[in-house]
Design a protein around this motif. Sequence first.
Motif, PDB file in Angstrom:
ATOM      1  N   VAL A 128      23.140  44.924  36.191  1.00 28.11           N
ATOM      2  CA  VAL A 128      23.547  44.744  34.803  1.00 28.11           C
ATOM      3  C   VAL A 128      24.524  45.864  34.481  1.00 28.11           C
ATOM      4  N   SER A 129      25.709  45.495  34.074  1.00 30.51           N
ATOM      5  CA  SER A 129      26.760  46.459  33.777  1.00 30.51           C
ATOM      6  C   SER A 129      27.106  46.338  32.296  1.00 30.51           C
ATOM      7  N   VAL A 130      26.696  47.329  31.499  1.00 32.96           N
ATOM      8  CA  VAL A 130      26.890  47.290  30.046  1.00 32.96           C
ATOM      9  C   VAL A 130      28.115  48.113  29.671  1.00 32.96           C
ATOM     10  N   ALA A 131      29.077  47.453  29.028  1.00 32.33           N
ATOM     11  CA  ALA A 131      30.305  48.113  28.572  1.00 32.33           C
ATOM     12  C   ALA A 131      30.981  48.927  29.674  1.00 32.33           C
ATOM     13  N   PRO A 132      31.273  48.308  30.821  1.00 28.98           N
ATOM     14  CA  PRO A 132      31.936  49.072  31.893  1.00 28.98           C
ATOM     15  C   PRO A 132      33.337  49.502  31.452  1.00 28.98           C
ATOM     16  N   PRO A 133      33.669  50.784  31.573  1.00 30.04           N
ATOM     17  CA  PRO A 133      34.967  51.270  31.102  1.00 30.04           C
ATOM     18  C   PRO A 133      36.089  50.979  32.107  1.00 30.04           C
ATOM     19  N   ALA A 134      36.431  49.714  32.202  1.00 34.40           N
ATOM     20  CA  ALA A 134      37.423  49.278  33.188  1.00 34.40           C
ATOM     21  C   ALA A 134      38.815  49.824  32.886  1.00 34.40           C
ATOM     22  N   ASN A 135      39.034  50.299  31.664  1.00 37.73           N
ATOM     23  CA  ASN A 135      40.313  50.903  31.296  1.00 37.73           C
ATOM     24  C   ASN A 135      40.418  52.351  31.734  1.00 37.73           C
ATOM     25  N   MET A 136      39.285  52.997  32.011  1.00 40.43           N
ATOM     26  CA  MET A 136      39.269  54.422  32.337  1.00 40.43           C
ATOM     27  C   MET A 136      39.073  54.704  33.816  1.00 40.43           C
ATOM     28  N   TYR A 137      38.352  53.826  34.495  1.00 39.16           N
ATOM     29  CA  TYR A 137      37.982  54.072  35.888  1.00 39.16           C
ATOM     30  C   TYR A 137      38.435  52.932  36.778  1.00 39.16           C
ATOM     31  N   ASP A 138      38.673  53.263  38.026  1.00 35.65           N
ATOM     32  CA  ASP A 138      39.118  52.292  39.005  1.00 35.65           C
ATOM     33  C   ASP A 138      37.921  51.530  39.564  1.00 35.65           C
ATOM     34  N   LEU A 168      38.483  42.658  34.606  1.00 31.59           N
ATOM     35  CA  LEU A 168      37.555  42.982  35.684  1.00 31.59           C
ATOM     36  C   LEU A 168      36.706  41.763  36.029  1.00 31.59           C
ATOM     37  N   VAL A 169      36.192  41.096  35.013  1.00 32.63           N
ATOM     38  CA  VAL A 169      35.370  39.900  35.236  1.00 32.63           C
ATOM     39  C   VAL A 169      36.171  38.830  35.958  1.00 32.63           C
ATOM     40  N   ASP A 170      37.397  38.593  35.511  1.00 30.35           N
ATOM     41  CA  ASP A 170      38.236  37.558  36.123  1.00 30.35           C
ATOM     42  C   ASP A 170      38.479  37.851  37.601  1.00 30.35           C
ATOM     43  N   LYS A 171      38.677  39.125  37.908  1.00 25.23           N
ATOM     44  CA  LYS A 171      38.897  39.510  39.304  1.00 25.23           C
ATOM     45  C   LYS A 171      37.656  39.245  40.146  1.00 25.23           C
ATOM     46  N   LEU A 172      36.499  39.612  39.616  1.00 22.46           N
ATOM     47  CA  LEU A 172      35.267  39.437  40.378  1.00 22.46           C
ATOM     48  C   LEU A 172      34.900  37.967  40.536  1.00 22.46           C
ATOM     49  N   LYS A 173      35.269  37.155  39.567  1.00 22.05           N
ATOM     50  CA  LYS A 173      34.906  35.741  39.625  1.00 22.05           C
ATOM     51  C   LYS A 173      35.691  34.964  40.675  1.00 22.05           C
ATOM     52  N   THR A 174      36.738  35.579  41.222  1.00 25.67           N
ATOM     53  CA  THR A 174      37.501  34.889  42.264  1.00 25.67           C
ATOM     54  C   THR A 174      36.804  34.956  43.616  1.00 25.67           C
ATOM     55  N   GLN A 175      35.767  35.742  43.728  1.00 25.12           N
ATOM     56  CA  GLN A 175      35.077  35.923  45.000  1.00 25.12           C
ATOM     57  C   GLN A 175      34.062  34.811  45.231  1.00 25.12           C
ATOM     58  N   ARG A 176      33.914  34.445  46.457  1.00 21.74           N
ATOM     59  CA  ARG A 176      32.946  33.413  46.803  1.00 21.74           C
ATOM     60  C   ARG A 176      31.587  34.037  47.104  1.00 21.74           C
ATOM     61  N   GLY A 177      30.560  33.247  46.865  1.00 19.22           N
ATOM     62  CA  GLY A 177      29.223  33.669  47.261  1.00 19.22           C
ATOM     63  C   GLY A 177      28.463  34.490  46.248  1.00 19.22           C
ATOM     64  N   ILE A 178      29.119  34.910  45.185  1.00 14.69           N
ATOM     65  CA  ILE A 178      28.420  35.629  44.118  1.00 14.69           C
ATOM     66  C   ILE A 178      28.748  34.961  42.787  1.00 14.69           C
ATOM     67  N   GLU A 179      27.926  35.223  41.800  1.00 12.36           N
ATOM     68  CA  GLU A 179      28.151  34.688  40.459  1.00 12.36           C
ATOM     69  C   GLU A 179      28.099  35.821  39.453  1.00 12.36           C
ATOM     70  N   ILE A 180      29.209  36.020  38.756  1.00 14.14           N
ATOM     71  CA  ILE A 180      29.277  37.039  37.717  1.00 14.14           C
ATOM     72  C   ILE A 180      29.107  36.350  36.366  1.00 14.14           C
ATOM     73  N   THR A 181      28.044  36.706  35.673  1.00 14.49           N
ATOM     74  CA  THR A 181      27.809  36.197  34.330  1.00 14.49           C
ATOM     75  C   THR A 181      28.377  37.204  33.339  1.00 14.49           C
ATOM     76  N   HIS A 182      29.149  36.695  32.371  1.00 14.51           N
ATOM     77  CA  HIS A 182      29.798  37.587  31.409  1.00 14.51           C
ATOM     78  C   HIS A 182      29.386  37.192  29.996  1.00 14.51           C
ATOM     79  N   LYS A 183      28.890  38.163  29.238  1.00 14.74           N
ATOM     80  CA  LYS A 183      28.505  37.941  27.852  1.00 14.74           C
ATOM     81  C   LYS A 183      29.232  38.943  26.961  1.00 14.74           C
ATOM     82  N   VAL A 184      29.773  38.447  25.862  1.00 13.78           N
ATOM     83  CA  VAL A 184      30.430  39.289  24.873  1.00 13.78           C
ATOM     84  C   VAL A 184      29.620  39.213  23.579  1.00 13.78           C
ATOM     85  N   ILE A 185      29.220  40.362  23.045  1.00 15.95           N
ATOM     86  CA  ILE A 185      28.414  40.411  21.834  1.00 15.95           C
ATOM     87  C   ILE A 185      29.343  40.481  20.618  1.00 15.95           C
TER      88      ILE A 185
END
Length: 216
Positions: A128-138, A168-185
């Motif tokens: 579970v990744s809550v508010a990952p700072p994709a703008n600050m870290y690689d 970040l979510v869009d990039k991860l969703k291109t991978q096969r074999g895993i499922e990234i669930t994304h929720k926006v509050i």
Amino acid sequence: MPEVIFPGPEGWLEGRYHPQKEKDAPIALILHPHPQYGGTMNNKVVYNLHYAFHRLGFSVLRFNFRGVGRSQGEYDQGVGELSDAASALDYLQAMNPGARTTWVAGFSFGAWIGMQLLMRRPEITGFVSVAPPANMYDFSFLAPCPASGLIINGEADRIAPKDDVQKLVDKLKTQRGIEITHKVIPGAGHFFEKELDDMIAQVEDYVRGRMLADAI
């Protein structure tokens, strides 16, 4: 909840450990936000994540990174903090040798550390990744992301803007074999001041669903 002190790479690390009675209970490690901006294991988001996992039947550990609270050492730009997280997971596994599954959850800076730990520890099967700072870290090290998980963030987050998290979510969703669930509050900022209950409920629903699916 027992206070625990366990060995880390630069000295002792301070944590809170909340076990289950079942010997084969799943385990979860919870990681706090940035040490230099007031982040501790008692952060409200981290505290609530901890108890959410415990309610779901996990034995749970949260801890202070080096230099925070009673944890020894000094801030190390994320490098040492990743080593701290690995030591914490070692401790949690040693306390639960029969655990049937392993999860990691992190908030903000802790989400970045948690995703790196995920890459290094193949026994981690959910995150579970809550508010990952994709703008600050690689986050390019997630190539590929080795496990399915939940990324959840606030619509009005100015510290980790939703557009950067979406990339970040869009990039991860291109991978096969895993499922990234994304929720926006809706309406939530970085710290989920008024939306914390909603965010935690979403986390619980996701983890509960995963656990049920894995049991089939």
